[in-house]
Scaffold this motif. Structure first.
Motif, PDB file in Angstrom:
ATOM      1  N   ALA A  54       0.824  -1.205   0.000  1.00 49.34           N
ATOM      2  CA  ALA A  54       0.000   0.000   0.000  1.00 49.34           C
ATOM      3  C   ALA A  54       0.858   1.255   0.000  1.00 49.34           C
ATOM      4  O   ALA A  54       0.335   2.363   0.078  1.00 49.34           O
ATOM      5  N   GLY A  55       2.162   1.080  -0.100  1.00 46.67           N
ATOM      6  CA  GLY A  55       3.056   2.229  -0.143  1.00 46.67           C
ATOM      7  C   GLY A  55       3.823   2.403   1.152  1.00 46.67           C
ATOM      8  O   GLY A  55       3.615   1.695   2.143  1.00 46.67           O
ATOM      9  N   ARG A  56       4.727   3.349   1.122  1.00 42.65           N
ATOM     10  CA  ARG A  56       5.606   3.606   2.259  1.00 42.65           C
ATOM     11  C   ARG A  56       4.814   4.076   3.467  1.00 42.65           C
ATOM     12  O   ARG A  56       3.847   4.818   3.347  1.00 42.65           O
ATOM     13  N   PRO A  73      -4.626   9.965   0.244  1.00 41.28           N
ATOM     14  CA  PRO A  73      -5.279   9.669  -1.031  1.00 41.28           C
ATOM     15  C   PRO A  73      -4.536   8.663  -1.903  1.00 41.28           C
ATOM     16  O   PRO A  73      -5.164   7.862  -2.599  1.00 41.28           O
ATOM     17  N   VAL A  74      -3.215   8.683  -1.891  1.00 31.53           N
ATOM     18  CA  VAL A  74      -2.464   7.728  -2.708  1.00 31.53           C
ATOM     19  C   VAL A  74      -2.686   6.312  -2.185  1.00 31.53           C
ATOM     20  O   VAL A  74      -2.947   5.374  -2.956  1.00 31.53           O
ATOM     21  N   THR A  75      -2.598   6.160  -0.872  1.00 26.89           N
ATOM     22  CA  THR A  75      -2.845   4.840  -0.271  1.00 26.89           C
ATOM     23  C   THR A  75      -4.281   4.402  -0.512  1.00 26.89           C
ATOM     24  O   THR A  75      -4.543   3.234  -0.830  1.00 26.89           O
ATOM     25  N   ALA A  76      -5.219   5.341  -0.373  1.00 29.42           N
ATOM     26  CA  ALA A  76      -6.637   5.011  -0.588  1.00 29.42           C
ATOM     27  C   ALA A  76      -6.870   4.503  -2.007  1.00 29.42           C
ATOM     28  O   ALA A  76      -7.649   3.563  -2.222  1.00 29.42           O
ATOM     29  N   ALA A  77      -6.202   5.116  -2.968  1.00 29.78           N
ATOM     30  CA  ALA A  77      -6.354   4.669  -4.355  1.00 29.78           C
ATOM     31  C   ALA A  77      -5.815   3.253  -4.540  1.00 29.78           C
ATOM     32  O   ALA A  77      -6.420   2.433  -5.237  1.00 29.78           O
ATOM     33  N   ARG A  81      -8.024  -0.075  -5.694  1.00 31.23           N
ATOM     34  CA  ARG A  81      -7.699  -0.960  -6.810  1.00 31.23           C
ATOM     35  C   ARG A  81      -7.555  -2.402  -6.338  1.00 31.23           C
ATOM     36  O   ARG A  81      -7.972  -3.339  -7.031  1.00 31.23           O
ATOM     37  N   TRP A  82      -6.978  -2.578  -5.163  1.00 32.56           N
ATOM     38  CA  TRP A  82      -6.823  -3.930  -4.608  1.00 32.56           C
ATOM     39  C   TRP A  82      -8.187  -4.574  -4.362  1.00 32.56           C
ATOM     40  O   TRP A  82      -8.398  -5.738  -4.690  1.00 32.56           O
ATOM     41  N   LEU A  83      -9.117  -3.814  -3.818  1.00 37.05           N
ATOM     42  CA  LEU A  83     -10.460  -4.336  -3.568  1.00 37.05           C
ATOM     43  C   LEU A  83     -11.165  -4.690  -4.875  1.00 37.05           C
ATOM     44  O   LEU A  83     -11.792  -5.744  -5.002  1.00 37.05           O
ATOM     45  N   MET A 107     -13.753   1.718   4.692  1.00 39.32           N
ATOM     46  CA  MET A 107     -14.549   2.800   4.111  1.00 39.32           C
ATOM     47  C   MET A 107     -14.986   2.487   2.688  1.00 39.32           C
ATOM     48  O   MET A 107     -16.098   2.839   2.275  1.00 39.32           O
ATOM     49  N   ALA A 108     -14.141   1.808   1.948  1.00 36.89           N
ATOM     50  CA  ALA A 108     -14.409   1.580   0.521  1.00 36.89           C
ATOM     51  C   ALA A 108     -15.164   0.292   0.245  1.00 36.89           C
ATOM     52  O   ALA A 108     -15.797   0.154  -0.809  1.00 36.89           O
TER      53      ALA A 108
END
Length: 391
Positions: A54-56, A73-77, A81-83, A107-108
């Motif tokens: 999910a990033g750093r 927002p970058v992690t949320a995106a 996509r993973w979901l 949340m997503a």
């Protein structure tokens, strides 16, 4: 079954939740399930093929420790996509109130959702503040798991509702079959004890052990103290009595295999943790390896040790009581052996073969509940539709 698992803590550093997620995923993969994990991780970190980064992560103080979390927002995106790509039959979120990947997934996501609560914090301003914001999302959780009674009380206090208690798991045989290492095995005139944990984190209790050691060394002058875990030994030992520092051998971070061998080799494993523990996975690992365990009498530790029948305990944050109990254990090999045997037998109830079956039962329950809720409107209104008959 397609299973998605979200871990809030970075896989760059070891931790109980990370190990739990890894082992659970690999157990289910071994049973033939399709499992995908998402967690924070640096780009340089080597990850298993079933893990999506999910990033750093960013280091923040959380629950008396320093946690590496990822949000924004970058992690949320990436989570979105993973979901979408995963199309999971069930989504399993760990620590769904920790501001990281699990919150974003909650949340997503839609569909059957299970959450595991690991933390024991009966008074948490963070949770009290976050709950009103997260409440609509938390209501989507269909199955709640707590790893201990302490974690369950955290759920009932801060989240509401209840949770089924399913403990952390351990691959018991991996520790039971670990080879002993000659350099770590104690001798009658030079017994060995071990401490594992982040040395610079006060709640792990190394200062309590250090304060107890002068009295122990006065009775057992040949004692060797093997300390494994991250931290700067020079910084940690600053101000310690010279004889205490000289008795300690700092091993640094150890691999899973070396950890198992270390636990299998020492005369006593000491867990002087002072608080913030909801379970005590390291105790189960030590018990599985056949070590005699000596732990502070935290409620979570007491439950793991069955009130002291599967390991010895001392009064929390009391170096004098730790010293007295440790000296007694080191001087009584028969009692050490009895406690070690009882601990190894008790560890079996925490094996992944037992724990994962209980988690799978929760998965199946929430999936069946979701399917039943989708069919309910048709059963309720279908009898009014032309050509439809219902019993």
């Amino acid at each position: 079954m397609r299973i998605g698992i979200a871990c809030p803590y970075s896989l760059d550093v070891p931790g109980g939740v990370q190990f739990h997620v890894r082992d659970l995923a690999e157990h289910f993969i071994g049973e033939g399930h399709d499992v995908s994990v998402i967690a924070p991780a640096d780009s340089e970190t080597e990850l298993p093929p079933y893990v999506t980064s999910a990033g750093r992560a960013t280091a923040v103080r959380y629950n008396g420790s320093v946690a590496r979390l990822s949000f924004g927002p970058v992690t949320a995106a990436k989570v979105g996509r993973w979901l979408e790509h995963g199309d999971f039959d069930v989504l399993h979120l760990h620590e769904p109130m920790t501001p990281s990947v699990s919150v974003l997934a909650l949340m997503a996501a839609e569909g059957p959702i299970v959450a595991t609560f690991h933390t024991s914090m009966l008074r948490s301003r963070t949770m009290q503040t976050a709950y009103p914001l997260l409440r609509p999302s938390l209501e989507k959780i269909a199955g709640r798991i707590a790893v201990s009674e302490d974690a369950r009380r955290t759920v009932t206090t801060h989240v509401g509702g209840d949770a089924v208690v399913i403990p952390n798991g351990v691959y018991v045989d991996r520790f039971a079959e670990a080879p002993r290492r000659a350099e770590w095995i104690g001798r009658p005139n030079a017994p060995t004890i071990a401490f594992l944990g982040r040395m610079g984190e006060p709640r792990k209790g190394l200062p309590v052990l250090a304060a107890a050691l002068p009295a122990v060394l006065a009775e057992v002058p040949g004692l060797r103290v093997l300390v494994a875990g991250p931290g700067d030994p020079e910084e940690i030992t600053a101000g310690w009595p010279p004889e205490v520092a000289a008795a300690c051998e700092f091993l640094g971070g150890v691999s899973d295999a070396d950890k198992a061998s270390l636990l299998a080799s020492v005369d006593v494993y000491v867990a002087p943790n002072t608080g913030g523990e909801s379970f005590g996975i390291i105790l189960i690992e030590a018990m599985s390896a056949g070590a005699c365990v000596l732990a502070s009498d935290l409620p979570a530790f007491s439950r793991v040790l069955d009130g002291g029948s599967a390991g010895a305990m001392f009064a929390n944050e009391q170096p004098d009581d730790l010293a007295r109990t440790l000296v007694s254990l080191l001087g009584d090999p028969q009692h050490r052996g009895e406690l070690a045997k009882a601990g190894q037998e008790r560890a079996r109830i925490f094996d992944w073969s037992v724990v994962a079956d209980k988690i799978m039962a929760v998965y199946e329950t929430v999936i069946e509940g979701r399917m039943a809720s989708q069919w309910e409107p048709e059963r309720r209104w279908g009898r009014f539709l032309p050509g439809r008959t219902h019993r």
